[in-house]
Design a protein around this motif. Structure first.
Motif, mmCIF file in Angstrom:
data_model
loop_
_atom_site.group_PDB
_atom_site.id
_atom_site.type_symbol
_atom_site.label_atom_id
_atom_site.label_comp_id
_atom_site.label_asym_id
_atom_site.label_seq_id
_atom_site.Cartn_x
_atom_site.Cartn_y
_atom_site.Cartn_z
ATOM 1 N N GLU A 89 0.823 -1.208 0.000
ATOM 2 C CA GLU A 89 0.000 0.000 0.000
ATOM 3 C C GLU A 89 0.854 1.253 0.000
ATOM 4 O OE1 GLU A 89 -2.763 0.100 3.197
ATOM 5 O OE2 GLU A 89 -3.542 -1.923 2.810
ATOM 6 N N ARG A 90 2.000 1.176 0.640
ATOM 7 C CA ARG A 90 2.894 2.346 0.767
ATOM 8 C C ARG A 90 4.053 2.280 -0.225
ATOM 9 N NH1 ARG A 90 2.480 3.377 6.519
ATOM 10 N NH2 ARG A 90 0.256 3.157 7.028
ATOM 11 N N LYS A 91 3.903 1.511 -1.273
ATOM 12 C CA LYS A 91 5.007 1.271 -2.211
ATOM 13 C C LYS A 91 5.661 2.554 -2.694
ATOM 14 C CE LYS A 91 5.920 -0.774 -6.773
ATOM 15 N NZ LYS A 91 5.320 -1.562 -7.895
ATOM 16 N N SER A 92 4.880 3.524 -3.117
ATOM 17 C CA SER A 92 5.449 4.755 -3.675
ATOM 18 C C SER A 92 6.193 5.548 -2.618
ATOM 19 C CB SER A 92 4.350 5.602 -4.313
ATOM 20 O OG SER A 92 3.354 5.944 -3.359
ATOM 21 N N ASP A 93 5.689 5.556 -1.393
ATOM 22 C CA ASP A 93 6.370 6.275 -0.313
ATOM 23 C C ASP A 93 7.714 5.632 0.010
ATOM 24 O OD1 ASP A 93 4.341 8.112 -0.063
ATOM 25 O OD2 ASP A 93 3.408 7.148 1.668
ATOM 26 N N ALA A 95 9.537 3.686 -1.890
ATOM 27 C CA ALA A 95 10.450 3.862 -3.019
ATOM 28 C C ALA A 95 11.086 5.246 -2.993
ATOM 29 C CB ALA A 95 9.697 3.645 -4.337
ATOM 30 N N LEU A 96 10.281 6.268 -2.765
ATOM 31 C CA LEU A 96 10.823 7.623 -2.707
ATOM 32 C C LEU A 96 11.809 7.758 -1.557
ATOM 33 C CD1 LEU A 96 10.957 10.581 -3.537
ATOM 34 C CD2 LEU A 96 8.892 10.998 -2.183
ATOM 35 N N LEU A 97 11.491 7.181 -0.425
ATOM 36 C CA LEU A 97 12.383 7.265 0.726
ATOM 37 C C LEU A 97 13.742 6.651 0.412
ATOM 38 C CD1 LEU A 97 12.657 8.079 3.699
ATOM 39 C CD2 LEU A 97 11.709 5.841 4.312
ATOM 40 N N MET A 98 13.762 5.497 -0.253
ATOM 41 C CA MET A 98 15.030 4.867 -0.629
ATOM 42 C C MET A 98 15.809 5.720 -1.621
ATOM 43 S SD MET A 98 14.689 0.761 -0.940
ATOM 44 C CE MET A 98 13.105 0.702 -1.757
ATOM 45 N N THR A 99 15.106 6.289 -2.578
ATOM 46 C CA THR A 99 15.783 7.145 -3.554
ATOM 47 C C THR A 99 16.412 8.349 -2.874
ATOM 48 O OG1 THR A 99 14.391 6.467 -5.405
ATOM 49 C CG2 THR A 99 15.413 8.624 -5.570
ATOM 50 N N LEU A 100 15.715 8.928 -1.922
ATOM 51 C CA LEU A 100 16.241 10.102 -1.239
ATOM 52 C C LEU A 100 17.501 9.784 -0.454
ATOM 53 C CD1 LEU A 100 12.949 11.759 0.093
ATOM 54 C CD2 LEU A 100 14.345 12.475 -1.867
ATOM 55 N N GLU A 101 17.504 8.679 0.273
ATOM 56 C CA GLU A 101 18.645 8.429 1.153
ATOM 57 C C GLU A 101 19.774 7.641 0.499
ATOM 58 O OE1 GLU A 101 18.023 6.143 4.676
ATOM 59 O OE2 GLU A 101 16.813 4.596 3.709
ATOM 60 N N MET A 102 19.472 6.907 -0.582
ATOM 61 C CA MET A 102 20.509 6.088 -1.207
ATOM 62 C C MET A 102 20.899 6.578 -2.591
ATOM 63 S SD MET A 102 20.848 3.400 -3.553
ATOM 64 C CE MET A 102 22.437 2.707 -3.984
ATOM 65 N N LEU A 106 14.185 6.250 -9.092
ATOM 66 C CA LEU A 106 12.911 5.941 -8.458
ATOM 67 C C LEU A 106 12.306 4.633 -8.979
ATOM 68 C CD1 LEU A 106 11.036 7.101 -6.333
ATOM 69 C CD2 LEU A 106 9.886 8.397 -8.133
ATOM 70 N N ALA A 107 12.444 4.368 -10.280
ATOM 71 C CA ALA A 107 11.897 3.135 -10.842
ATOM 72 C C ALA A 107 12.579 1.910 -10.236
ATOM 73 C CB ALA A 107 12.046 3.124 -12.362
ATOM 74 N N GLU A 108 13.891 1.998 -10.023
ATOM 75 C CA GLU A 108 14.607 0.884 -9.403
ATOM 76 C C GLU A 108 14.210 0.734 -7.945
ATOM 77 O OE1 GLU A 108 18.694 0.140 -9.901
ATOM 78 O OE2 GLU A 108 18.807 1.039 -11.883
ATOM 79 N N ALA A 109 13.998 1.851 -7.269
ATOM 80 C CA ALA A 109 13.570 1.793 -5.879
ATOM 81 C C ALA A 109 12.212 1.112 -5.767
ATOM 82 C CB ALA A 109 13.524 3.194 -5.283
ATOM 83 N N ALA A 110 11.318 1.409 -6.703
ATOM 84 C CA ALA A 110 10.012 0.746 -6.703
ATOM 85 C C ALA A 110 10.177 -0.752 -6.921
ATOM 86 C CB ALA A 110 9.122 1.348 -7.794
ATOM 87 N N GLY A 111 11.131 -1.127 -7.763
ATOM 88 C CA GLY A 111 11.415 -2.544 -7.960
ATOM 89 C C GLY A 111 11.933 -3.200 -6.694
ATOM 90 N N GLU A 112 12.724 -2.465 -5.926
ATOM 91 C CA GLU A 112 13.221 -3.025 -4.668
ATOM 92 C C GLU A 112 12.104 -3.215 -3.655
ATOM 93 O OE1 GLU A 112 16.276 -2.237 -0.964
ATOM 94 O OE2 GLU A 112 16.663 -1.197 -2.848
ATOM 95 N N VAL A 113 11.115 -2.332 -3.670
ATOM 96 C CA VAL A 113 9.980 -2.512 -2.761
ATOM 97 C C VAL A 113 9.291 -3.846 -3.053
ATOM 98 C CG1 VAL A 113 7.767 -1.616 -1.979
ATOM 99 C CG2 VAL A 113 9.637 -0.033 -2.484
ATOM 100 N N VAL A 114 9.105 -4.153 -4.336
ATOM 101 C CA VAL A 114 8.477 -5.422 -4.715
ATOM 102 C C VAL A 114 9.364 -6.592 -4.300
ATOM 103 C CG1 VAL A 114 7.680 -6.837 -6.645
ATOM 104 C CG2 VAL A 114 7.192 -4.366 -6.603
ATOM 105 N N TYR A 115 10.646 -6.487 -4.615
ATOM 106 C CA TYR A 115 11.598 -7.560 -4.285
ATOM 107 C C TYR A 115 11.710 -7.745 -2.773
ATOM 108 C CZ TYR A 115 16.251 -9.704 -3.661
ATOM 109 O OH TYR A 115 17.312 -10.487 -3.265
#
Length: 490
Positions: A89-93, A95-102, A106-115
């Motif tokens: 449910e919070r996938k987009s949030d 993903a954005l959090l990972m992109t900001l700190e790492m 963003l597309a790869e971060a969204a993939g990591e949320v799924v993984y």
């Protein structure tokens, strides 16, 4: 994504330590700043734990251990499944959090949320499949009962490059097995793990089952935890030198250990390979996560008959990459994690050039705010180059050639590491030979992506011990107990 959206998200991330079900400041009041590597701006200031805080977290895990171990497997699994559902449910949030700190796109971060989420779902299902056995001993004089029990309180140390997946890959099997956890995320990217703690809090995970400590003094905090006889399991993902040091500390209390350490992945392209697929696989295996992955292809070993065409195609593709902050549209290459990472990548490239290699594209830091290194292709890399011995952890393709299969295998195995290898060939028999001859724990055969929650992840040699994911993953958190009973018919 606007600055206001980013600020709103960051405000939802806890800034304290999660100990015994409460978010608390460090006992000393110390804090650490988490920065955006694309801008070097501070994202959030959070608590920095002391050694005393680390022991308090272990106290909480120990206090919760017996009750959690006695919790029905179905109930344990439902907590994991609920956390998975909330994460999706919070996938987009997230993903954005990972992109900001790492820094990853963003597309790869969204993939990591799924993984990363799949580990929660997979082990929610494995919790109810912990089995034993009952049988007659060969002499017929008794009955053997083999059962599985949780190993006990666990300490996890996770790296900065996959802030979500490296946390869920450890937390999920431990909780499924009935173990309690203290986790220390990397100082550079702790926010995602704190958010994961918040998700588990929201689904009602009992206090003390999951404890999170963030700190800028990792050795000082980890030392007392590792020396405490109540701790029964250590799992670490990171560099081999640090892993070796932790293994030495773990030996004093004979801790169960899982170590996912360094890599030096070979990517073999044979003369009969489908070059379209090989190039596609190479781009995935090298540039996923900006090259900052232990599974990233490190040495491209290409048959001499196709090396020029392969290198030309790779260079054309790399020249089309967009570099920038991961939140920007179309970005393929974000910043490296810090200045040290940029310096390391550049030194490896320059050493290769000094020894005779040729830079086809890139080959230098990018002059802009943040820690960016140009996506790079280097060909003609000769034996003895540092880039063939050391993990690059950056967006650099290094190409060297081989003449035949035996040489390819010799070059691929010429490393102390053995995490993963990639190979592209149309020859089925050759593929089978490579499975048996390449000294790695994993292999991508005509595939540039190998990670999956349902598969056992891990390496051999100095790439580590144990496996994460798959049916094997939960057994890292279980101890086997054998009981002999008399023959009931005697």
């Amino acid at each position: 994504m606007s600055a206001a959206d980013e600020s709103a998200l960051l405000a939802t991330v806890p800034d304290g330590l999660l100990i015994a079900g409460r978010w608390v400041p460090a006992s000393s009041g110390a804090t650490l700043d988490v920065r955006d590597p694309a801008t070097n701006q501070v994202l959030k200031t959070i608590a920095s734990a002391t050694p005393e805080d680390g022991i308090l977290a272990l106290d909480a895990a120990v206090a919760a251990a017996d009750e959690w171990a006695a919790t029905p497997p179905r109930v344990r699994g439902e907590y994991l499944r609920s956390a998975f559902d909330l994460l999706m449910e919070r996938k987009s949030d997230v993903a954005l959090l990972m992109t900001l700190e790492m820094g990853k796109p963003l597309a790869e971060a969204a993939g990591e949320v799924v993984y990363g989420g799949e580990f929660l779902r997979w082990f929610s299902e494995e919790a109810v499949r912990i089995t034993g056995r009952y049988g007659i001993n060969p002499e017929g004089t008794g009955r053997t009962i083999v059962s599985q029990r949780p190993v006990g309180p666990c300490y996890f140390i996770t790296p900065w490059n996959f802030p979500l997946a490296m946390a869920t890959r450890k937390i999920a099997p431990a909780l499924a097995a009935g173990c309690t956890v203290v986790i220390k995320p990397a100082e550079l990217t702790p926010l995602t793990t704190l958010y994961v703690g918040k998700l588990f809090e929201e689904v009602g995970l009992p206090s003390g089952v999951l404890n999170i400590i963030t700190t800028h003094q990792s050795k000082a905090v980890s030392g007392p935890i590792l020396s405490d006889p109540r701790l029964r399991k250590l799992s670490f993902t990171g560099s081999t030198p640090v892993g070796i040091s932790l293994l030495k500390q773990a030996a004093d209390n004979v801790l169960r250990t899982s170590m996912e350490l360094g890599g030096n992945a070979p990517f073999l392209v044979f003369e009969d390979a489908d070059l379209d697929k090989a190039v596609e696989g190479a781009l995935l295996a090298k540039f996923r996560n900006i090259g900052e992955a232990c599974t990233a292809a490190n040495r491209f070993l290409v048959h001499e008959s196709v090396a020029e065409e392969f290198s030309t195609r790779i260079t054309e593709a790399v020249n089309g990459f967009v570099v920038g902050r991961g939140t920007e549209e179309g970005v393929r290459i974000g910043p490296l994690i810090n200045e040290a990472a940029v310096a390391k990548a550049d030194e490896l490239v320059q050493d290769a050039v000094r020894r005779g290699a040729t830079v086809q594209t890139g080959g230098a830091p990018i002059d802009r705010p943040g820690t960016f290194y140009a996506p790079t292709v280097v060909t003609g890399v000769v034996a003895g180059s540092d880039i063939l011995r050391n993990e690059i952890f950056g967006p650099v393709v290094s190409v060297t050639t081989f003449a035949d299969e035996d040489e390819a295998i010799r070059l691929a195995n010429d490393t102390e590491y053995g995490l993963v290898a990639y190979a592209f060939t149309k020859d089925l028999a050759r593929g089978q030979r490579l499975i048996e001859k390449l000294d790695t724990g994993m292999m991508g055969l005509n595939s540039g992506v190998i990670s999956n929650a349902s598969a056992p992840f891990g390496g051999v040699k100095q790439s580590g011990l144990g496996r994460e994911g798959g049916f094997e993953g939960i057994h890292e958190y279980l101890s086997t107990k054998y009981t002999m009973t008399p023959n009931p018919f005697a």
